[in-house]
Design a protein around this motif. Structure first.
Motif, PDB file in Angstrom:
ATOM      1  N   TYR A  86       0.820  -1.212   0.000  1.00 51.21           N
ATOM      2  CA  TYR A  86       0.000   0.000   0.000  1.00 51.21           C
ATOM      3  C   TYR A  86       0.858   1.268   0.000  1.00 51.21           C
ATOM      4  CZ  TYR A  86      -3.392   3.489   1.633  1.00 51.21           C
ATOM      5  OH  TYR A  86      -4.176   4.612   1.755  1.00 51.21           O
ATOM      6  N   GLU A  87       1.888   1.270   0.856  1.00 48.99           N
ATOM      7  CA  GLU A  87       2.708   2.479   1.002  1.00 48.99           C
ATOM      8  C   GLU A  87       3.473   2.804  -0.284  1.00 48.99           C
ATOM      9  OE1 GLU A  87       2.546   0.034   3.181  1.00 48.99           O
ATOM     10  OE2 GLU A  87       1.401   1.103   4.715  1.00 48.99           O
ATOM     11  N   ASP A  88       3.739   1.784  -1.091  1.00 49.85           N
ATOM     12  CA  ASP A  88       4.445   2.034  -2.353  1.00 49.85           C
ATOM     13  C   ASP A  88       3.538   2.744  -3.360  1.00 49.85           C
ATOM     14  OD1 ASP A  88       6.417   0.716  -1.133  1.00 49.85           O
ATOM     15  OD2 ASP A  88       6.591  -0.915  -2.610  1.00 49.85           O
ATOM     16  N   VAL A  89       2.245   2.454  -3.245  1.00 49.66           N
ATOM     17  CA  VAL A  89       1.291   3.059  -4.186  1.00 49.66           C
ATOM     18  C   VAL A  89       0.783   4.396  -3.627  1.00 49.66           C
ATOM     19  CG1 VAL A  89      -0.913   2.743  -5.393  1.00 49.66           C
ATOM     20  CG2 VAL A  89       0.613   0.779  -5.027  1.00 49.66           C
ATOM     21  N   VAL A  90       0.450   4.388  -2.338  1.00 54.43           N
ATOM     22  CA  VAL A  90      -0.076   5.601  -1.709  1.00 54.43           C
ATOM     23  C   VAL A  90       0.866   6.006  -0.566  1.00 54.43           C
ATOM     24  CG1 VAL A  90      -2.085   6.678  -0.632  1.00 54.43           C
ATOM     25  CG2 VAL A  90      -2.414   4.754  -2.207  1.00 54.43           C
ATOM     26  N   PRO A  91       1.923   6.732  -0.878  1.00 53.97           N
ATOM     27  CA  PRO A  91       2.878   7.098   0.176  1.00 53.97           C
ATOM     28  C   PRO A  91       2.260   8.077   1.172  1.00 53.97           C
ATOM     29  CG  PRO A  91       3.396   8.209  -1.897  1.00 53.97           C
ATOM     30  CD  PRO A  91       2.281   7.266  -2.195  1.00 53.97           C
ATOM     31  N   ALA A  92       2.929   8.235   2.275  1.00 57.01           N
ATOM     32  CA  ALA A  92       2.406   9.134   3.330  1.00 57.01           C
ATOM     33  C   ALA A  92       2.226  10.550   2.802  1.00 57.01           C
ATOM     34  CB  ALA A  92       3.356   9.132   4.527  1.00 57.01           C
ATOM     35  N   SER A  93       3.004  10.897   1.780  1.00 59.78           N
ATOM     36  CA  SER A  93       2.930  12.258   1.243  1.00 59.78           C
ATOM     37  C   SER A  93       1.693  12.482   0.366  1.00 59.78           C
ATOM     38  CB  SER A  93       4.181  12.543   0.410  1.00 59.78           C
ATOM     39  OG  SER A  93       4.244  11.583  -0.638  1.00 59.78           O
ATOM     40  N   GLN A 102     -12.236   6.707  -0.504  1.00 61.09           N
ATOM     41  CA  GLN A 102     -11.162   7.688  -0.318  1.00 61.09           C
ATOM     42  C   GLN A 102     -10.490   7.942  -1.666  1.00 61.09           C
ATOM     43  OE1 GLN A 102      -8.658   7.739   3.259  1.00 61.09           O
ATOM     44  NE2 GLN A 102      -6.916   7.417   1.871  1.00 61.09           N
ATOM     45  N   VAL A 103     -10.195   9.226  -1.938  1.00 66.13           N
ATOM     46  CA  VAL A 103      -9.465   9.575  -3.154  1.00 66.13           C
ATOM     47  C   VAL A 103      -8.032   9.918  -2.753  1.00 66.13           C
ATOM     48  CG1 VAL A 103      -9.348  11.139  -5.136  1.00 66.13           C
ATOM     49  CG2 VAL A 103     -11.580  10.550  -4.142  1.00 66.13           C
ATOM     50  N   ASP A 104      -7.055   9.246  -3.365  1.00 60.86           N
ATOM     51  CA  ASP A 104      -5.642   9.536  -3.083  1.00 60.86           C
ATOM     52  C   ASP A 104      -5.033  10.205  -4.307  1.00 60.86           C
ATOM     53  OD1 ASP A 104      -5.848   8.089  -0.641  1.00 60.86           O
ATOM     54  OD2 ASP A 104      -5.606   6.219  -1.767  1.00 60.86           O
ATOM     55  N   ILE A 105      -4.358  11.331  -4.043  1.00 62.01           N
ATOM     56  CA  ILE A 105      -3.710  12.019  -5.160  1.00 62.01           C
ATOM     57  C   ILE A 105      -2.202  11.957  -4.954  1.00 62.01           C
ATOM     58  CG2 ILE A 105      -3.556  14.185  -6.472  1.00 62.01           C
ATOM     59  CD1 ILE A 105      -6.308  14.912  -5.204  1.00 62.01           C
ATOM     60  N   VAL A 106      -1.542  11.295  -5.886  1.00 59.44           N
ATOM     61  CA  VAL A 106      -0.087  11.168  -5.812  1.00 59.44           C
ATOM     62  C   VAL A 106       0.470  11.821  -7.070  1.00 59.44           C
ATOM     63  CG1 VAL A 106       1.846   9.570  -5.569  1.00 59.44           C
ATOM     64  CG2 VAL A 106      -0.398   8.958  -4.633  1.00 59.44           C
ATOM     65  N   ILE A 199     -12.566  -2.425 -16.748  1.00 56.78           N
ATOM     66  CA  ILE A 199     -11.943  -3.274 -15.719  1.00 56.78           C
ATOM     67  C   ILE A 199     -10.651  -2.618 -15.250  1.00 56.78           C
ATOM     68  CG2 ILE A 199     -10.708  -5.462 -15.381  1.00 56.78           C
ATOM     69  CD1 ILE A 199     -12.881  -6.840 -16.931  1.00 56.78           C
ATOM     70  N   PHE A 200     -10.498  -2.581 -13.924  1.00 54.63           N
ATOM     71  CA  PHE A 200      -9.287  -1.981 -13.341  1.00 54.63           C
ATOM     72  C   PHE A 200      -8.476  -3.056 -12.625  1.00 54.63           C
ATOM     73  CE2 PHE A 200     -12.580   1.303 -13.195  1.00 54.63           C
ATOM     74  CZ  PHE A 200     -11.931   2.411 -13.735  1.00 54.63           C
ATOM     75  N   PRO A 201      -7.156  -3.098 -12.821  1.00 54.33           N
ATOM     76  CA  PRO A 201      -6.345  -3.993 -11.985  1.00 54.33           C
ATOM     77  C   PRO A 201      -6.240  -3.409 -10.571  1.00 54.33           C
ATOM     78  CG  PRO A 201      -4.943  -2.738 -13.497  1.00 54.33           C
ATOM     79  CD  PRO A 201      -6.362  -2.354 -13.805  1.00 54.33           C
ATOM     80  N   ILE A 202      -6.251  -4.262  -9.572  1.00 55.32           N
ATOM     81  CA  ILE A 202      -6.076  -3.767  -8.197  1.00 55.32           C
ATOM     82  C   ILE A 202      -4.598  -3.428  -8.009  1.00 55.32           C
ATOM     83  CG2 ILE A 202      -6.204  -4.391  -5.743  1.00 55.32           C
ATOM     84  CD1 ILE A 202      -8.572  -6.239  -6.528  1.00 55.32           C
ATOM     85  N   LYS A 203      -4.315  -2.234  -7.518  1.00 56.93           N
ATOM     86  CA  LYS A 203      -2.919  -1.794  -7.363  1.00 56.93           C
ATOM     87  C   LYS A 203      -2.361  -2.139  -5.993  1.00 56.93           C
ATOM     88  CE  LYS A 203      -2.302   0.436 -11.304  1.00 56.93           C
ATOM     89  NZ  LYS A 203      -1.347  -0.061 -12.294  1.00 56.93           N
TER      90      LYS A 203
END
Ligand code: ZN
Length: 862
Positions: A86-93, A102-106, A199-203
């Motif tokens: 998870y942290e590799d895809v959605v880092p703390a930043s 939840q929407v994550d913007i990286v 279809i979306f792959p799960i990240k």
């Protein structure tokens, strides 16, 4: 076991009984048609729009099948993408926006986190234009402005093999609640697989939140987004087929507690011309348990969603309709008070914001038009149930496109209209939000209407522009009408027919009750009132009336004693019967044909007409014409502005001829008219009654006197000299009514009425004979015939010739025989009269008409 009002996903209980539907764009577009026809000046244009939409809807459905095949092409490679921590895809930043997903913007990537608990939940996706572009405004329907809706499909996510998520479009057309062993629910489920759009792959997995992470960046930038959220429509309306994905981007994603707002910019390129627009897509999580719906009843006008219900009748499939209405419930602490009949505030009142772009001086009137509905909700037991409010301007957390916010949107359009749309939960009809479109030029329209309809009795109209106070009151009335639509109410074209013409002239009565019991009628202003009646504004303006209050009471009364819509049915039926028996003001007359509740619009019921007043069109129109004669000589003087030209006078004149034309149409509808009154078996009397024959004959006599006898008073010679005006607009009214009377459909209807109501019907032969006597009244007297009358008579002969074709009228029933006999009689009278005529042009005219008829009757002889 959980038994919801009707089937719904119920993941928690482990039993999935699903509502099955297909994307029913057609149903949705019908609503648009109805509303597009709100207050338009030329109703026929609306039918054109209607047809366009119907066509587009059916094609849209057709195209959606192709889209399913297309889906295969959209699928990513079968191998699942590698799932990362998870942290590799959605880092703390990452910027994390909290909502139901939840929407994550990286950086420039956007991820959605979908909790396990919300898989398979229904989500409504409403896409609107956020920033328009004049280039893509579609002519005729004015689609393409800020706020215009492009689509509202329901979607859901579910996990599929290969660590992937499928985004499906969910459809609600077919329902089956019965999940027992022999029930149809399982079978329906097995035969209604919901279409996969993407279809979306799960990240990644967010183990803490028990959610799945997918990357939606490419999807939002691709054509898939618009095809998923804005289902393609036909031809000129389908702007997204020209979309060029590499000229678009994601502008912003905002998250609110109940909704996620996605702003994307899209560019369309058509023949090297490009146009860019910004879209706003609102994702709304629909409630797990839909609101308890209420069944539609043909005796009250509510918009509705229709379903094929497999449970209604074990012998076949029944159509079920749920009305569209807001969720209106007492607060928990007030339930007992509500039950005792005390007024209570609802858990959630309806708030409608006014667009900040609205000219300030009109805002209070728009708000008043909204708040006027509070009295109606009090009938349903709720106080302070609805408010108009100015939209916050300097609040960055407030957005007009936040799906929680209902709005009156002010549009810089030349269209003379306003329209009230709502977004509703397609499973239950629960209205979630509304956007009322207020087109700038509606002001010009209502100003002209008022001057023409009330000019004889309200001196305030005798000037080039109405004062702000009067304009404000007119705006308030249009605002109330449009808000009525967004509360679920359809037009009630029958309301005005419940008021006697005498009462329209009775000052005390009409000021107390209003000239129509429904603001949802197209009954603009009291044009029947005469100057000597001294009727004030209260008796001239429409307002929320007895019918409207009753409709809101019926639709919004909270009835916790019933667990489902079918359980309410007997209670509602009794209630309606009692109410209808208590006074004719509660009558509802549909704009649609009640037998099919469908388009084309034309009801054949003379009571259910737009722009008419009173219970007798002949009497009402006579008074109306008296008033038109009073104001017509003053139009130039009233419209005169220093330094101005005659444009406004000409516009008023056209409106006046238009009003006259509507009077003629109201009277014409009586000929062959049938009253349609939907009933249940407990009610006495027939559903279908023929309009009284004497009344039909009076309608014919009226048309002869007021229309077919050249209305010279209507031909304004002063305006003729100062503007490019011709009098075709007057003779066109004659031709339009004549074409309606001499149409194959009127002939067919009169013939069938002769059979259905023996001895009581006004027959086709009688009508033709009456028409001939009036339109050719010069013939027996050998009088010379004027130019306008010659024109009318030739139009008549051409209409008869058109009917002489077996193709036009059908060769099997009596229509052709009747029209042939009539044509022969006419021909002989032309011949006879021409032999006795001394005036050359009249004789030429008669000989010409004789030859035209004769050539059609005996083509070989010639
Ligand atoms: Zn309307």
């Amino acid at each position: 076991m959980l038994r919801l009002p009707f089937s719904a996903h119920s993941i928690a209980e482990g039993t999935t009984f699903t509502i099955y539907c297909k994307r029913d764009f057609l149903t949705h577009t019908f609503k648009i048609i109805i509303i597009m026809n709100l207050i338009t000046k030329i109703p026929f244009s609306c039918y054109v729009i209607g047809l366009l939409f119907v066509l587009s809807g059916s094609l849209a459905n057709g195209q959606s099948k192709e889209a399913v095949t297309d889906t295969a092409k959209k699928l990513p490679p079968a191998l699942p993408a590698a799932i990362k921590p998870y942290e590799d895809v959605v880092p703390a930043s990452a910027r994390k926006l909290k909502s139901f997903f939840q929407v994550d913007i990286v950086k420039d990537k956007y991820f959605l986190e979908i909790p396990d608990s919300l898989l398979k939940r229904d989500i409504l996706a409403v896409t609107r234009i956020e920033k328009g572009n004049g280039e893509i405004v579609v002519p005729l329907i004015n689609l393409g402005y800020d706020g215009d809706e492009m689509g509202r499909p329901v979607i859901s996510f579910d996990r599929i093999p290969g660590d992937r998520l499928a985004l499906r479009s969910v459809n609600f057309h077919n329902v089956a609640n019965d999940t027992t062993a022999n029930g149809l629910s399982h079978s329906l489920e097995n035969n209604n697989l919901q279409s996969i759009e993407v279809i979306f792959p799960i990240k990644a997995f967010n183990k803490k939140a028990k959610s799945l992470v997918i990357d939606i960046t490419d999807f939002l930038n691709s054509k898939n987004m618009t095809s998923t959220f804005a289902p393609p429509v036909w031809g000129p309306l389908d702007i997204f087929k020209f979309q060029v994905p590499d000229r678009g981007y994601i502008e912003e994603i905002q998250a609110f507690p109940d909704n996620i707002e996605i702003k994307t910019v899209k560019t369309m390129v058509n023949e090297s011309k490009s146009s860019t627009i910004e879209l706003n897509t609102s994702l709304l999580l629909l409630p797990m348990a839909p609101m308890k719906p209420r069944l539609k009843d043909a005796r009250i006008g509510f918009f509705s969603n229709s379903y094929v219900d497999f449970d209604v009748d074990s012998h076949g499939v029944g159509a079920t309709r749920y009305i569209q209405r807001w969720r209106m419930e007492p607060k928990d602490e007030d339930i007992e008070k509500y039950k005792r009949g005390e007024l209570v505030e609802p858990k959630k009142p309806i708030i409608i914001y006014i667009d900040p772009a609205t000219p300030k001086k009109w805002v209070p009137y728009l708000i008043a038009g909204i708040n006027d509905w509070q009295a109606a909700f009090e009938k349903a037991g709720f106080k302070n149930a609805i408010f108009g409010k100015e939209a916050p301007v300097n609040d960055s957390t407030w957005s007009a496109n936040d799906a929680r916010h209902s709005m009156v949107v002010y549009k810089p359009s030349a269209i003379e209209n306003a329209a009230g749309f709502n977004v509703n939960d397609p499973r239950s009809g629960e209205i979630l939000e509304t956007h009322i479109s207020w087109y700038h030029s509606v002001m010009a329209l209502i100003q002209n209407w008022y001057t023409i309809q009330a000019g004889a009795i309200d001196q305030r109209t005798h000037k080039p522009e109405l004062d702000d106070e009067l304009m404000g009151q007119l705006i308030r009335f249009v605002s109330s009408h449009e808000v009525g639509h967004t509360l679920g109410l359809e037009h009630n074209f029958g309301a005005s027919s419940t008021v006697s013409v005498e009462n329209l002239r009775n000052k005390a009565w009409v000021e107390e009750h209003g000239h129509t019991p429904s603001i949802m009628d197209y009954a603009r202003f009291n044009y029947v009132a005469q100057p000597e009646d001294n009727i004030g504004p209260k008796g001239i303006f429409p307002r929320i009336g007895d019918y409207d209050k009753w409709a809101i009471e019926w639709g919004y009364k909270w009835l916790p004693q019933f667990k489902s819509a079918p359980e309410e049915k007997d209670y509602m039926n009794k209630w309606i019967i009692e109410k209808l028996a208590s006074g004719k003001q509660y009558f509802y007359g549909s704009q649609l044909d009640p037998t099919t509740d469908n388009f084309p619009l034309n009801s054949i019921d003379p009571r259910d007409q737009s722009e008419d007043l009173g219970d007798d069109a002949m009497l009402a129109s006579s008074y109306g014409i008296k008033n038109l004669k009073r104001i017509e000589p003053h139009l130039i003087e009233w419209a005169a502005k220093p330094g101005g030209n005659y444009d406004r006078a000409a516009a008023l004149y056209k409106e006046l001829v238009g009003e006259y034309s509507r009077f003629m149409g109201h009277v014409c509808r009586n000929i062959g008219g049938i009253y349609e009154t939907p009933k249940t078996v407990e009610q006495q009397g027939p559903e279908y009654e023929l309009a009284d024959k004497a009344k039909q004959k009076r309608a014919m006599a009226f048309l002869q006197k007021q229309l077919f006898t050249t209305p010279y008073w209507l031909m304004d010679r002063k305006l003729y000299l100062v503007s490019p005006l011709g009098f075709n607009i007057v003779t066109d009214v004659q031709k339009k009514i004549l074409a309606s009377l001499l149409s194959s459909s009127t002939m067919a209807r009169l013939i069938s009425e002769e059979d259905g109501f023996p001895g009581k019907a006004y027959t086709a032969s009688e009508m033709l004979n009456d028409l001939k006597q009036g339109i050719f009244s010069e013939l027996p007297l050998y009088k010379s015939i004027s130019m306008y009358r010659r024109d009318l008579q030739k139009t008549y002969v051409e209409a008869v010739i058109a009917l002489l074709s077996p193709k036009a009228i059908g060769s099997v029933n009596d229509g052709l025989s009747i029209i042939k006999a009539h044509a022969k009689l006419l021909a002989s009278e032309f011949k006879n009269a021409s032999a006795h005529c001394s005036d050359t042009i009249t004789r030429d005219h008669l000989v010409d008409m004789y030859e035209r008829l004769n050539n059609t009757l005996k083509p070989k002889v010639q």
